[in-house]
Design a protein around this motif. Structure first.
Motif, PDB file in Angstrom:
ATOM      1  N   ILE A  26       2.102   0.292 129.193  1.00  0.00           N
ATOM      2  CA  ILE A  26       1.497   1.388 129.954  1.00  0.00           C
ATOM      3  C   ILE A  26       0.311   1.949 129.178  1.00  0.00           C
ATOM      4  O   ILE A  26      -0.733   2.244 129.759  1.00  0.00           O
ATOM      5  CB  ILE A  26       2.539   2.495 130.241  1.00  0.00           C
ATOM      6  N   SER A  27       0.450   2.056 127.865  1.00  0.00           N
ATOM      7  CA  SER A  27      -0.647   2.563 127.027  1.00  0.00           C
ATOM      8  C   SER A  27      -1.878   1.664 127.132  1.00  0.00           C
ATOM      9  O   SER A  27      -3.009   2.146 127.202  1.00  0.00           O
ATOM     10  CB  SER A  27      -0.218   2.666 125.569  1.00  0.00           C
ATOM     11  N   ASN A  30      -3.511   2.239 130.467  1.00  0.00           N
ATOM     12  CA  ASN A  30      -4.209   3.518 130.432  1.00  0.00           C
ATOM     13  C   ASN A  30      -5.561   3.376 129.727  1.00  0.00           C
ATOM     14  O   ASN A  30      -6.592   3.854 130.224  1.00  0.00           O
ATOM     15  CB  ASN A  30      -3.347   4.567 129.738  1.00  0.00           C
ATOM     16  N   ASP A  56      -3.844   4.498 138.402  1.00  0.00           N
ATOM     17  CA  ASP A  56      -3.957   5.568 137.418  1.00  0.00           C
ATOM     18  C   ASP A  56      -2.884   6.628 137.659  1.00  0.00           C
ATOM     19  O   ASP A  56      -2.384   7.245 136.728  1.00  0.00           O
ATOM     20  CB  ASP A  56      -5.363   6.179 137.424  1.00  0.00           C
ATOM     21  N   VAL A  59       0.296   5.522 135.948  1.00  0.00           N
ATOM     22  CA  VAL A  59       0.183   5.729 134.502  1.00  0.00           C
ATOM     23  C   VAL A  59       0.332   7.208 134.162  1.00  0.00           C
ATOM     24  O   VAL A  59       1.088   7.576 133.254  1.00  0.00           O
ATOM     25  CB  VAL A  59      -1.161   5.169 133.979  1.00  0.00           C
ATOM     26  N   ALA A  63       3.029   8.884 131.624  1.00  0.00           N
ATOM     27  CA  ALA A  63       2.406   9.067 130.304  1.00  0.00           C
ATOM     28  C   ALA A  63       3.200  10.005 129.407  1.00  0.00           C
ATOM     29  O   ALA A  63       3.328   9.770 128.209  1.00  0.00           O
ATOM     30  CB  ALA A  63       0.977   9.558 130.459  1.00  0.00           C
ATOM     31  N   ILE A  73       4.406  -2.375 131.647  1.00  0.00           N
ATOM     32  CA  ILE A  73       3.958  -1.877 132.951  1.00  0.00           C
ATOM     33  C   ILE A  73       4.830  -2.369 134.098  1.00  0.00           C
ATOM     34  O   ILE A  73       4.828  -1.770 135.153  1.00  0.00           O
ATOM     35  CB  ILE A  73       2.469  -2.184 133.233  1.00  0.00           C
TER      36      ILE A  73
END
Length: 143
Positions: A26-27, A30, A56, A59, A63, A73
Motif C-alpha cells: 500500500i505504501s 501511495n 487513492d 489507499v 493509510a 495491496i
C-alpha cells in the motif's frame, strides 16, 4: 480515408500506465500515486491481465492502519474490475463511468491484457475542448 464519426476508447486512452502486482505494498502504491499525480493503479498478474484496481481513496482509507507495516495491496484492491476494449466506442465507456459511478476503466486488448486506461479526467478534457468549440473528432480516420 474519410473521417470516422464515432471515436473509440483507443483515441483517448493513456497507454503509459503505472501498474502494480498483488504483493506490492500500500505504501508503494501511495508513493507511485503521489509521484505520478494519478488516482488509480491497475493491478496485473504476470501475464498483464487486470486482477484488481487500487484508487487513492482505497489507499487513504487504509493509510492510518499501516503503522509502518508492509501491507500488500491485494488486501485493499477492488477485484471486480470493469474493463473496456480499446475498440469500444468512447461514448459507451463514458456511459459506463456514469452508470457505475467509477473514475476509470482499464483498457484491455483482445486477450485480456492491459493496454491502457481511460479516466473521468480524460472525458472532462474532451468536454472542455468541445465547450470551447474545438473539434474533438478531427483526425480520427477509419481503420
Amino acid at each position: 480515408m474519410k473521417p470516422r464519426k464515432h471515436r473509440r476508447v483507443e483515441d483517448y486512452m493513456s497507454t503509459a500506465v503505472i501498474t502494480m502486482k498483488e504483493g506490492d505494498t500500500i505504501s508503494a502504491a501511495n508513493l507511485e500515486m503521489k509521484l505520478a499525480e494519478i488516482r488509480h493503479i491497475p493491478v496485473v498478474d504476470a501475464k498483464g491481465h487486470v486482477v484488481g484496481i487500487v484508487s487513492d481513496r482505497d489507499v487513504l482509507r487504509h493509510a492510518s492502519s499501516l503503522n509502518g507495516k508492509p501491507i500488500p495491496i491485494e488486501s485493499i484492491m477492488t477485484r471486480r474490475v470493469r474493463t473496456v476494449q480499446s475498440t469500444a466506442l468512447a461514448a459507451d465507456a463514458a456511459q459506463m463511468l456514469l452508470d457505475h459511478k467509477i473514475g476509470c476503466l482499464p483498457v484491455v486488448g483482445d486477450e485480456g491484457q492491459l493496454v491502457g486506461i481511460i479516466t473521468e479526467t480524460d472525458f472532462l478534457s474532451i468536454a472542455q475542448q468541445a465547450l470551447r468549440g474545438i473539434d474533438v473528432t478531427h483526425g480520427a480516420e477509419d481503420r
